[in-house]
Write an enzyme that holds these catalytic residues in place. Structure first.
Site, PDB file in Angstrom:
ATOM      1  N   LYS A  23       0.832  -1.201   0.000  1.00 10.10           N
ATOM      2  CA  LYS A  23       0.000   0.000   0.000  1.00 10.10           C
ATOM      3  C   LYS A  23       0.869   1.253   0.000  1.00 10.10           C
ATOM      4  O   LYS A  23       0.672   2.167  -0.805  1.00 10.10           O
ATOM      5  CB  LYS A  23      -0.897  -0.042   1.238  1.00 10.10           C
ATOM      6  N   ARG A  93      -3.502   2.854   8.309  1.00  7.25           N
ATOM      7  CA  ARG A  93      -3.818   1.547   7.715  1.00  7.25           C
ATOM      8  C   ARG A  93      -2.563   0.678   7.709  1.00  7.25           C
ATOM      9  O   ARG A  93      -1.441   1.168   7.645  1.00  7.25           O
ATOM     10  CB  ARG A  93      -4.311   1.733   6.277  1.00  7.25           C
ATOM     11  N   GLY A 102      -8.419  -7.854   4.070  1.00 10.78           N
ATOM     12  CA  GLY A 102      -9.298  -8.163   5.191  1.00 10.78           C
ATOM     13  C   GLY A 102      -8.594  -8.735   6.389  1.00 10.78           C
ATOM     14  O   GLY A 102      -9.199  -8.946   7.437  1.00 10.78           O
ATOM     15  N   MET A 104      -5.825  -7.398   7.895  1.00  8.06           N
ATOM     16  CA  MET A 104      -5.214  -6.434   8.793  1.00  8.06           C
ATOM     17  C   MET A 104      -6.225  -5.321   9.113  1.00  8.06           C
ATOM     18  O   MET A 104      -7.297  -5.256   8.550  1.00  8.06           O
ATOM     19  CB  MET A 104      -3.961  -5.854   8.135  1.00  8.06           C
ATOM     20  N   ARG A 336      -3.122  -1.483  -6.544  1.00  8.90           N
ATOM     21  CA  ARG A 336      -2.379  -2.747  -6.442  1.00  8.90           C
ATOM     22  C   ARG A 336      -2.797  -3.615  -7.619  1.00  8.90           C
ATOM     23  O   ARG A 336      -3.819  -3.351  -8.260  1.00  8.90           O
ATOM     24  CB  ARG A 336      -2.693  -3.444  -5.124  1.00  8.90           C
ATOM     25  N   HIS A 452     -15.569  -9.432   1.217  1.00 12.54           N
ATOM     26  CA  HIS A 452     -14.641 -10.385   1.802  1.00 12.54           C
ATOM     27  C   HIS A 452     -14.791 -11.785   1.211  1.00 12.54           C
ATOM     28  O   HIS A 452     -13.831 -12.406   0.771  1.00 12.54           O
ATOM     29  CB  HIS A 452     -14.869 -10.432   3.314  1.00 12.54           C
ATOM     30  N   SER A 769      10.402 -44.257 -11.108  1.00 13.08           N
ATOM     31  CA  SER A 769       9.285 -43.370 -10.846  1.00 13.08           C
ATOM     32  C   SER A 769       9.111 -43.294  -9.335  1.00 13.08           C
ATOM     33  O   SER A 769       8.807 -44.304  -8.693  1.00 13.08           O
ATOM     34  CB  SER A 769       8.028 -43.914 -11.519  1.00 13.08           C
ATOM     35  N   CYS A 837       5.486 -39.652  -9.638  1.00 12.52           N
ATOM     36  CA  CYS A 837       4.065 -39.807  -9.911  1.00 12.52           C
ATOM     37  C   CYS A 837       3.340 -39.740  -8.578  1.00 12.52           C
ATOM     38  O   CYS A 837       3.931 -39.827  -7.526  1.00 12.52           O
ATOM     39  CB  CYS A 837       3.767 -41.090 -10.678  1.00 12.52           C
ATOM     40  N   TYR A 857      10.552 -35.958 -15.331  1.00  9.96           N
ATOM     41  CA  TYR A 857       9.135 -35.660 -15.554  1.00  9.96           C
ATOM     42  C   TYR A 857       8.359 -35.765 -14.249  1.00  9.96           C
ATOM     43  O   TYR A 857       8.851 -36.312 -13.265  1.00  9.96           O
ATOM     44  CB  TYR A 857       8.536 -36.627 -16.587  1.00  9.96           C
TER      45      TYR A 857
END
Lengths: 879, 879
Positions: A23, A93, A102, A104, A336, A452, A769, A837, A857
Site C-alpha cells: 500500500k 492503515r 481483510g 489487517m 495494487r 470479503h 518413478s 508420480c 518428468y
C-alpha cells in the site's frame, strides 16, 4: 547510517515494497506520478520488525520520526493534529509487503475527540462530523481497544430501530450524539478506562495496534494458507483523511482497470455514495456499479478512467484502485495488482504480452498454477433442467454442490469428516476463513464482487456467489427462506460461481475445456519448461483426456482398478480363493483377455507416447469382503442354525481366506513386487496382456509404446528377478506375434531403502518413478489413512509441520531421499529417466522441487496436467 | 610363475589353509611334524575355482600335475595305481578352507576293480578285499555317479536278511561277491553305462565329483547358514589308503584332545573296530568310547594320546583328530580345531590363556557370541519330578520342549507357523539341515557324540540327545515306542542335551548362571571393548538380572507393558473411553501412583546407572478388545433381542470407541510422540511419575538416574515441543520435592526422516536411540508382523535377501540411515550419545556394525548382555 523508520510518500517509490508495504509503495509511486493522492507517510516494516524483536516496544527514534513526519503533513495540509480550528484527521492503515485483504486492521478519522469534532462540524457540517466521530470511536474501539464489533453494531441497530430508520444516513444529529455517548460509555465499561482523547496518543496506539495485528490469529492463518513468511512484518501508512461521507457528491469505491472475472478491457468497479472506505470492502451495504458514476458525476468517472489506464500501463498489470470522492473531487487511496479470476488472469497475461507490455515469460509468470487449475473446475451443465432457487453475483467461478452449513466451525467439522458442504452466510468476515477453506463453495446474501467472501473465495479457487438478496438466512434458526420455501441444514444445494445461480439439490456438472488464450499461454509454457509432464490414467477415457490436456504420455497406469471392476472382481476373487495351481491358472486365464483389452484401449489412446503400466500393487485381501462384516454374518447364520446352508459354507470359506490374508499393516505388507515374486503367475499374466495388446496395435499400424513398471521395490534383487521374468514373457510374445517391441522396464521408488540403494537398482531398469505418496508414508512413518484423521490436522494447526506432506512434497525429508535416489541412480546410469508420480506431481511447489533436482518428468491426474505444464515453466523461469 | 594346482603333503604347511583346505593343510603340517600320516597330495582350491570358472572343465595342466603326484606316491608306497600285484588304493576327500562336516563327499578304496581287488585279496585276505570292493562301488556309485544311497543299502539289507545275519562283518565271501555283482548291475541299469573300472578314470571322476559337490544344495544351505562365501571352493586330498577294516586289530575313530562338552583336559573320543572312516562319522553303528582302546590296544592308545597332546600344543587349540588303526598301527588322517560346546569353548579359551599359550585377546576371540549365548540357555530344573522316558548321549547342551516331528519338512513347516518342535529321527543326514534349523532340539536313536546330528546341533547351539537306543522310531507310522508305550506326533516331549535325558511333556526349566571362567572371559572382553552395553528391561526383576549380566544401565524401559498389566488395563481403558477431560484426568490420576511405583523399582535396581524410560508408544486401540470379536458379540446380543441389556450397552460403547480408534496401519499410525503431542496429559503423567520416583529414591539415599526417551520422532519440532513439556514437569517436581536431578531427554530414531534430519533433532536431545526394529520396517516398507509369515521366508530361501533384516541389521539400507543419523547428529553435537536398542542390539554382526560406526552403546535383552559384551570386544579386536 540506519535506514529511517518513517518515509514520506514523496520519498518512496514502487521499488520499496519490502519496506513500505504494498500500500505504502503504491501511494508513494502514485504521488511521484502526480496523481491525486492525499499526503502522508509510511512507518516501515523495519520498524515493525524492530518492535516485534523488542517484544512489543517501539524502537528508539521511531516516535521522533513519526512526529517529524506529522509536522510535515501539517505543513502540507495547513491543518494540525488536535487543532481546535483546523484539525488534521488521519487514516491509519496496515500495509504488508504482500497483500492480505481483510486480514489487517484500519482506523479512519483518527484525531477526533469532542473538541476536534466540534471544530470539524463547524467547517463541514455537524451531522458529517458526528458521523465521522461515531465511525472513529467504533473503529478505534474495535481495532485498537479490541472491543467486539457487534457491541457497537447492536447499539447502532437499537438506535436505528428506536428511530424507525433503515440505514445509517437517515440518522440525525441527535441520534448520532446519543450513539457517540453510548459508544464512549461502552468503551469505558468494557475496557475499564476512558476512551483516549489525545490525538497523539491515538496515533501511537493505532500504530501499535497495526503492528500487533500482524500476529493476530486470522493473519497467521492467512499467511499459513498462502505460504507467507511470519517474519516480514507490516508497514503502517498514515495519511490525511479525505471524506466520502461528506454529502451526496461524496462517496467511496473500488475500481479495476479490467473486468476481474473475464479480463475484458473495460473499467469495472463499484461505488457507494456517502460512505467511508471500509463500507465497500466489508460488503455491509451493496454498492452500485461504477457505470452509475458515469451518469451521476461524469467528470469524476472520466478522471478515474484516466487514472486506471495510466496505472495499468505504468504497472503493466491490471490494477485494483481504491478511491474516495470528496465533494466531487476524486482521490486515489490505493493501487495494487487486481485479484482476478483464473480466466481473467490468463486473458490479461496473454493480452499484455500481445500488446508487448510484457514478454511471454512474464505472461507465463503472471498466471498461478492454481488459477489455471480453476479453469478446469466443473461447471453446471447448460442443458440440464435445474431448479434455480435464486440469483446472486458471480463472485468466483466454478460450480459446487454440498450440504448447507451456516457457520465456519460446522463447515470445518463436517469437511474434516469428508462431507461436502456449502457455507451459507449473510456475509463473511475474516473469522470465517477456516470455514471457507473447508467448504466446497460460499454463498452470501450481502456484499458485492469485492466483498470479503468474494476476494477470499477467488483466492482459494472456490466457487462463490455473493449478494444473493432474495435469500433470507437465519443463522440461529439454521434455515434459509427462499421463494416462500425453507431449506434446513440437512439439505443440499448447488451454486454456480460463474453465473451467480443457486440451485436446489445437486446438479449435473460439466468439465470445461480450455479457451484459446489458455492454449496459447500453455504453448508458451511448453517452450520454457524442461520438466516433462505425464498423466496418471487408468482408462482409455482418462488417457484421451490427459492427451487433450497436453500430457506427454502416461506416467502411471494402475491396474488394480481394472481388477476391482464389477465384472472382474468375481474372477479375481476366484483366483485368490483358488485351492490349487490349476484353479488359479484358470482364473488368470480368464483375466488375461480382459487385461489385454484394458491395455489395448489405453495404449491406443496414447499412440506414439509412452504408457508406464504398473503391475498389480495392492495386497490381495483388498479384493475380498470386509472381515468384520463377514464374521458377523457367519456368526448370525451360526446362531440361526444355518451351518449347513450353502451361504454359510461359502461365507465361512471366504472368511477363512480373508483371515489368512489379513494384515496388521497392509501398507507395509504383502503387496507390490512382493506379491509379484511369490505369485509370479500374476505378473506374467499382466506382462503377457501388455505385450499382446501392444503387438496387436502395432500390427494394426498403431505406434504402441508400453512400459512395465514394478511397484514397491526395496532391494535390487527384487527388480532383477522380476525383470528377468518379464523379459522372458516379452520374448515369448515377440516370438508368437512376430512383433518385436523394445522392452522398457521401470521401478517405483516408494520406500526409503530403494532411494538409498538407487545406484544398484538403476542397473536393472530403464526408468525410476518416485511414488512420493508411499515414500512420504514410509519416510515419516505416517499412514496417510490414519494420520490425516487423527493427528495431522493438529500438527498443521500447531505448526509442528508447515505443510501437509501428502499435499506438498516434504523437501527436507522425502525430498532429500528423492534427490539422493536420482543422484545415485545417475551415478551409474547418467541418462536414466526419473519422475515423480502421485499427487505431488500435480502440486506447484513440489513440481518446482522436481525441476530443481533434475527429475525428468512429473506425472499427475489429467485435470492437473495444464497446471503442471505451467508450474514446470515457472520453475524453469525461477531457476 | 603360476602356483601349482597340486601340492604334496611334504610341500605344504598349516599356513596354506586357503589353498589346501583345512584337511590338506592339517595333513601337510602333521607330515612336517613327523606324525604317522599316510602319504598323499592335495589338489588345491585354486584348481577348484578354475574348474568352476571354466564351467566344469579341468584347467590346463591339472591332469599332468595329478599324474606326477600320483607317480611320486607310487614311489613312496612302492605300490602302483591299477597294478595287478601291488595296487595302490586311494582315499579321495574334499577339504574346504572352513570345516563343513558332513557337507562334502568322500571316496575310499579308489583304485579297485576286479583285477586289483583280486590282487589285494591275495595279499590281505579275500574277505577283506571283497569288503573294500563292496564299499568302494557303493561310495563311488553314490558320490560320483549319484545313485541313491538307499538303493545300495537295500541290496545289503536283502542279502543280510537272506543270509540271516545282523551285521555286515558276518557276511562271508560268497555273500560279498553276490553283493558286488548286484551293485555293478545296479550301476549299469541306473546310470546307463558300465561302472568305470580304470583306476585313473576313477580318480579323475572322483576329483571332479568333489569339485561338483561344492555346489550341491546341502553345501549351499550349510554355507548360507554359516555365512561362508560361495567363492572359496574346495580342495581335494588324495591319500594312500590305510585300512581300518583289515581285521580285529584294525579300526577307525575320532578323538578330541579335551572333552568337547566340558573342555576338561582329558582324552575323549570314540572308536569302532573293523570299520572304515565314514562309519564313525555317519553314526550308523554306535562306537565305543576311546577309553576302551586303552584296554584293547594300550600302546595304540598311548600313541594317540601323545599325538593329541602334541597337536593341541602345536595348534594352541583343542584338536579333533581322525585316526585309523591298521593291523595295530595307528595313522592320523585329519586334525582340526575341535567343535565344542559353549562351556568347553569358554573353558578351553580361558585355560589356554592361563597356560600362556594364547593371550587374553585371543581367548576373547576364541569364543563365539553364540556359544556364550548358549551358556545362558535354559536347563531342566533339577528338583522337578519329571518323567524320564529314556536316556541317550548328551550331544549338545541346553534343554528344549516341543511337539514331536519325524521329518525335516514337517519341522520346517510347523516351525514357520511358530510351533515349537523336537525333531525325532533314527539318525540325521545333511538332508535334514533345514529341519534342525527349524526345531527347538534334536533327538536321535542312533549315533555317537560325533555323529551328524551332534555336530550340527552343537554348531547351531540347539539342544541335542543322540544314541537314545531305548527309543524305537517309526518314521512311516509317525510314532515312537518307548517302555511299552507309544508317543504320536501330536505329543510334546522335552530333552536335556546336557544330560541326555528325554522327558514326557514339558518340564520346568531354569536359567543357568555364568561360571567363573565365563565371568573371567567377560571381564577380559570388557577391558577390550569400546561399545557400551545396556539392557532392555521393563521390570525391576529384569533390571536386576541385566545388572548381574553386566549391563551398564537400561537402554530401553518400555512403559506399555505396565499399562497392559491386569490391574492397570481397566484404568487405562477408562482413560481411553473417557468422555471428557475430567474423566480422563481421573483415570490418569489413578495411573500415576502405579507408574511411580514401577519406575521406583527399576531405578532402584539400577542405582548409579542410567535408565532410559520410553514414554507410551503403542496406539491406544491396542488397549481395547478386538473389534471383530466385539462386533460379533454385539450382533449376537442384538439378534437375541438384548439391546437393552447393560452388557449390550457397554460392549456397543467400547465397539464404537474401538472403531473410532481403529487404524489401517497401526505401525504408522497414531502412536509414539504423536499420541504424546495430541494428548499431552499422558506424557505429563508419565514424566511426573518418573521424576517423583527418582526424587523419592534420592531422598532415600539412592543414586537414581532417570532419562526420558521420546518415541517415533519424525520432525524436530515434535521433540522440541515435548521436551518443553517434560522440562516443565521436571521443574514442578523439583520444586515440590526439593530434589534437583539433571534433566536428560533422548529420542528414539525409528523412521527414516529422523535419521535424515538428525542434525536438527540433535539440538533438542541429550541422546539418540536408534529403534532399529521400527527403522527396518519403515526403511524397507516391511511390516514385520506381516512380512515374516507372508514373504520374508521365501525371500531368504530364494536369496532375494541374504539375512532376515529383523535379525541382522541391514547394513546397506537401514545401516546407512543409522550411520547418517549418527554423523549428522554429531556434526552439531559432537558428544551426543547414540545407541541401538531392539533386537539388533543383541546380534553379533549388528553389534560389530554399531562398533564400526562409532555408536556409543547397544541395548539388548538381559540374557543377551553377556553375548553383546563379548561381541563388542571382538568387534574392537577386528577393527
Amino acid at each position: 547510517m540506519a535506514e529511517p523508520y518513517v518515509v514520506r510518500f514523496e520519498e518512496g517509490s514502487k521499488e520499496d515494497q519490502a519496506r513500505l508495504g504494498g500500500k505504502g509503495a503504491g501511494l508513494a509511486e502514485m504521488t511521484r506520478l502526480g496523481l491525486p493522492v492525499p499526503p502522508g507517510f509510511v512507518v516501515t516494516t523495519d520498524a515493525c520488525r524492530a518492535y516485534m524483536k523488542l517484544g512489543g516496544v517501539f524502537p528508539a527514534g521511531l516516535e521522533e520520526e513519526v512526529w517529524q513526519a506529522v509536522g510535515e503533513l501539517e505543513r502540507q495540509t495547513g491543518k494540525r493534529l488536535g487543532d481546535q480550528e483546523r484539525p488534521l484527521l488521519l487514516s491509519v492503515r496496515s500495509g504488508a509487503q504482500v497483500s492480505m485483504p481483510g486480514m489487517m486492521d484500519t482506523v479512519l478519522n483518527l484525531g477526533l475527540n469532542p473538541a476536534t469534532a466540534e471544530a470539524l462540524g463547524r467547517r463541514a457540517g455537524q451531522r458529517f462530523a458526528l458521523d465521522c466521530h461515531r465511525r472513529f470511536i467504533q473503529m478505534f474501539g474495535n481495532v485498537v481497544l479490541h472491543l467486539e464489533h457487534d457491541a457497537f453494531e447492536s447499539i447502532l441497530r437499537e438506535e436505528r430501530a428506536a428511530q424507525g430508520v433503515a440505514s445509517d444516513p437517515e440518522l440525525d444529529e441527535a441520534h448520532l450524539r446519543r450513539i457517540i455517548d453510548r459508544y464512549l460509555e461502552l468503551v469505558e465499561r468494557v475496557s475499564g478506562g476512558a476512551f483516549p482523547q489525545d490525538p497523539r496518543r491515538q496515533l501511537l496506539l493505532a500504530v501499535r495496534a497495526v503492528f500487533d495485528s500482524w500476529q493476530n490469529p486470522r493473519a497467521k492463518v492467512y499467511r499459513r494458507v498462502h505460504g507467507i513468511s511470519d517474519d516480514l512484518g507490516t508497514a503502517v501508512t498514515v495519511q490525511a483523511m479525505v471524506f466520502g461521507n461528506l454529502g451526496p457528491s461524496s462517496g467511496t469505491g473500488v475500481l479495476f482497470s479490467r473486468d476481474p472475472s473475464t479480463g475484458a478491457r473495460e473499467l469495472y468497479g463499484e461505488y457507494l455514495a456517502q460512505a467511508q472506505g471500509e463500507d465497500v470492502v466489508a460488503g455491509i451495504r451493496t454498492p452500485r456499479p461504477i457505470a452509475q458514476l458515469a451518469l451521476d458525476m461524469p467528470q469524476v468517472h472520466r478522471e478515474l478512467e484516466r487514472v486506471a489506464r495510466l496505472l495499468e500501463e505504468h504497472y503493466r498489470d491490471m490494477q485494483d484502485v481504491e478511491f474516495t470522492v470528496e465533494d466531487g473531487r476524486p482521490y486515489v487511496l490505493q493501487t495494487r495488482a487486481g485479484k482476478r479470476s483464473a480466466a481473467a488472469a490468463v486473458r490479461v497475461a496473454v493480452d499484455l504480452a500481445h500488446q508487448g507490455w510484457i514478454d511471454r515469460a512474464e505472461a507465463v509468470r503472471r498466471v498461478t498454477p492454481e488459477q489455471l487449475d480453476q479453469l478446469l473446475h466443473p461447471g453446471v451443465h447448460p442443458d440440464a433442467a435445474n431448479e434455480v432457487l435464486a440469483r446472486g453475483l458471480p463472485a468466483s467461478p466454478g460450480a459446487a454442490t454440498g450440504r448447507i452449513v451456516f457457520d465456519a466451525d460446522t463447515a470445518e467439522r463436517l469437511g474434516r469428516q469428508g462431507e461436502r458442504v456449502i457455507l451459507v452466510r449473510p456475509e463473511t468476515t475474516p473469522d470465517d476463513i477456516h470455514g471457507i477453506v473447508a467448504a466446497q463453495g460460499v454463498l452470501t446474501t450481502r456484499g458485492g464482487m469485492t466483498c470479503h467472501a468474494a476476494i477470499v473465495a477467488r483466492g482459494m479457487g472456490k466457487p462463490c456467489v455473493v449478494g444473493c438478496e432474495s435469500l433470507r438466512v437465519d443463522v440461529q434458526g439454521r434455515e434459509v427462506r427462499v421463494q416462500g420455501g425453507v431449506l434446513g441444514d440437512d439439505e443440499v444445494i448447488s451454486i454456480d460461481g460463474s453465473t451467480g445461480r443457486v440451485f436446489r439439490g445437486s446438479v449435473p456438472m460439466i468439465q470445461p475445456g480450455m479457451g484459446e488464450e489458455t492454449l496459447e499461454l500453455l504453448a508458451w509454457a511448453d517452450g520454457i519448461r524442461r520438466l516433462g509432464v505425464m498423466a496418471n490414467a487408468d482408462t482409455p477415457e482418462d488417457a484421451e483426456l490427459a492427451r487433450r490436456f497436453g500430457a506427454e504420455g502416461v506416467g502411471l497406469c494402475r491396474t488394480e482398478h481394472m481388477f476391482m471392476a464389477r465384472d472382474r472382481l468375481p474372477v479375481v476373487q476366484a483366483m485368490i480363493l483358488a485351492e490349487d495351481q490349476a484353479q488359479r491358472s484358470a482364473a488368470l486365464d480368464r483375466l488375461m483377455p480382459m487385461q489385454e483389452g484394458d491395455f489395448y484401449g489405453i495404449l491406443k489412446a496414447m499412440a506414439g507416447l509412452p504408457v508406464a503400466i504398473r503391475l498389480l500393487d495392492p495386497p490381495l485381501h483388498e479384493f475380498l469382503p470386509d472381515i468384520e462384516e463377514l464374521a458377523v454374518e457367519v456368526a448370525l447364520l451360526d446362531e440361526r442354525g444355518e451351518q449347513w446352508s450353502e451361504e454359510y459354507q461359502r461365507k465361512s470359506a471366504v472368511l477363512h481366506k480373508a483371515r489368512q490374508l489379513a494384515e496388521f499393516n497392509p501398507m507395509l505388507g504383502f503387496r507390490g513386487c512382493r506379491l509379484g515374486l511369490i505369485h509370479p503367475e500374476i505378473y506374467r499374466m499382466q506382462a503377457r496382456a501388455i505385450f499382446r495388446a501392444a503387438a496387436r496395435l502395432v500390427r494394426e499400424g498403431v505406434d504402441a509404446r508400453p512400459e512395465v513398471m514394478i511397484p514397491l521395490v526395496s532391494e535390487p534383487r527384487e527388480i532383477e528377478a522380476i525383470r528377468r521374468d518379464v523379459a522372458q514373457v516379452h520374448e515369448e510374445v515377440a516370438r508368437e506375434s512376430g512383433v518385436a517391441l523394445p522392452l522398457v522396464v521401470g521401478t517405483m521408488m516408494e520406500v526409503p531403502r530403494a532411494c538409498l540403494l538407487a545406484d544398484r537398482i538403476a542397473r536393472h531398469v530403464d526408468f525410476l518413478s518416485f511414488g512420493t505418496n508411499d515414500l512420504t508414508q514410509t519416510t515419516f512413518g505416517f499412514s496417510r489413512d490414519d494420520a490425516e484423521g487423527k493427528f495431522l490436522t493438529r500438527y498443521l494447526q500447531d505448526g509442528i509441520l508447515a505443510d501437509n506432506p501428502f499435499a506438498v512434497l516434504d523437501r527436507e525429508g522425502v525430498g532429500q531421499l528423492v534427490a539422493m535416489g536420482v543422484a545415485r541412480a545417475r551415478s551409474v546410469k547418467p541418462a536414466v529417466r526419473a519422475g515423480v508420480c502421485g499427487e505431488h506431481g500435480g502440486e506447484p511447489r513440489s513440481i518446482a522441487f522436481c525441476h530443481q533436482r533434475g527429475l525428468t518428468y512429473v506425472s499427475c491426474s489429467p485435470y492437473r496436467v495444464p497446471l503442471a505444464r505451467l508450474a514446470a515453466a515457472q520453475a524453469a523461469l525461477e531457476g
